[in-house]
Design a protein around this motif. Sequence first.
Motif, PDB file in Angstrom:
ATOM      1  N   PRO A   1       1.216  -0.888   0.101  1.00  0.00           N
ATOM      2  CA  PRO A   1      -0.109   0.055   0.150  1.00  0.00           C
ATOM      3  C   PRO A   1       0.472   1.269  -0.050  1.00  0.00           C
ATOM      4  N   ASP A   2       0.829   2.011  -1.185  1.00  0.00           N
ATOM      5  CA  ASP A   2       1.268   3.153  -0.919  1.00  0.00           C
ATOM      6  C   ASP A   2       0.683   4.668   0.915  1.00  0.00           C
ATOM      7  N   GLU A   3      -0.299   4.768   1.140  1.00  0.00           N
ATOM      8  CA  GLU A   3      -0.901   4.462   2.670  1.00  0.00           C
ATOM      9  C   GLU A   3      -0.290   4.511   3.641  1.00  0.00           C
TER      10      GLU A   3
ATOM     11  N   SER B   1      -4.494   3.903  -7.028  1.00  0.00           N
ATOM     12  CA  SER B   1      -3.118   4.448  -7.592  1.00  0.00           C
ATOM     13  C   SER B   1      -2.012   2.952  -8.120  1.00  0.00           C
ATOM     14  N   ARG B   2      -2.424   1.692  -6.165  1.00  0.00           N
ATOM     15  CA  ARG B   2      -1.997   0.679  -6.396  1.00  0.00           C
ATOM     16  C   ARG B   2      -1.930  -0.202  -7.508  1.00  0.00           C
ATOM     17  N   LEU B   3      -3.328  -0.109  -8.462  1.00  0.00           N
ATOM     18  CA  LEU B   3      -4.042  -0.375  -9.457  1.00  0.00           C
ATOM     19  C   LEU B   3      -2.851   0.289 -10.669  1.00  0.00           C
ATOM     20  N   ALA B   4      -2.876   1.354 -10.666  1.00  0.00           N
ATOM     21  CA  ALA B   4      -2.150   2.809 -11.470  1.00  0.00           C
ATOM     22  C   ALA B   4      -0.792   1.676 -11.688  1.00  0.00           C
ATOM     23  N   ARG B   5       0.267   1.535 -10.908  1.00  0.00           N
ATOM     24  CA  ARG B   5       1.156   1.436 -10.372  1.00  0.00           C
ATOM     25  C   ARG B   5       1.558  -0.287 -11.102  1.00  0.00           C
ATOM     26  N   ILE B   6       1.088  -0.421 -10.853  1.00  0.00           N
ATOM     27  CA  ILE B   6       1.660  -2.374 -11.761  1.00  0.00           C
ATOM     28  C   ILE B   6       0.395  -2.406 -13.517  1.00  0.00           C
TER      29      ILE B   6
END
Length: 166
Positions: A120-122, A159-164
């Motif tokens: 997670p980013d958060e 954000s996590r989906l965009a990163r992958i």
Amino acid sequence: MFVGRMSLSGLVDELAFHSRMTMPEERNHLGHLIEIREVLESGLVVLLIEQGTTAPQLTDALDAIVQMEAEAAGGEAIAPETDRRFHDVLYRPLANPLVGQLLGAFWEVYHQLRDDLGAPDEAPADVARKHRDIYEAVLAGDPSAAAAAMRAHFAGVRSRLARIAA
């Protein structure tokens, strides 16, 4: 003929399989599923407000938030069970059994795939605060704030989906 409790396990399995297969794509099945869940929950918080949900009706949701805050203060990640409990009990005042089953199906798919999304980013404290923001907006009877809080809540997953997909 036997009529029993409805099961969405077949749906969960199918969605998890197709989501895993499309994970590298920019608009993957999991992204679509998260989008649907966000739209659904944004509408559900408005329904809570419209029916005049009160603090006593949301005691269990507050308890889940307090648990999240304790986990975050202890330096731990928010336990998935605590997060799920918040969403399970938040919508209980709506008295719609299909809400819990449908959100539970979405939850199962997401949690089968969460390790594929990376870390997670958060910070855990931010996750807890976002849940508290949803709770407080519902109690304040502010649909705009509730919708904004729900969007903020799902921002980390997006954000996590965009990163992958990058």
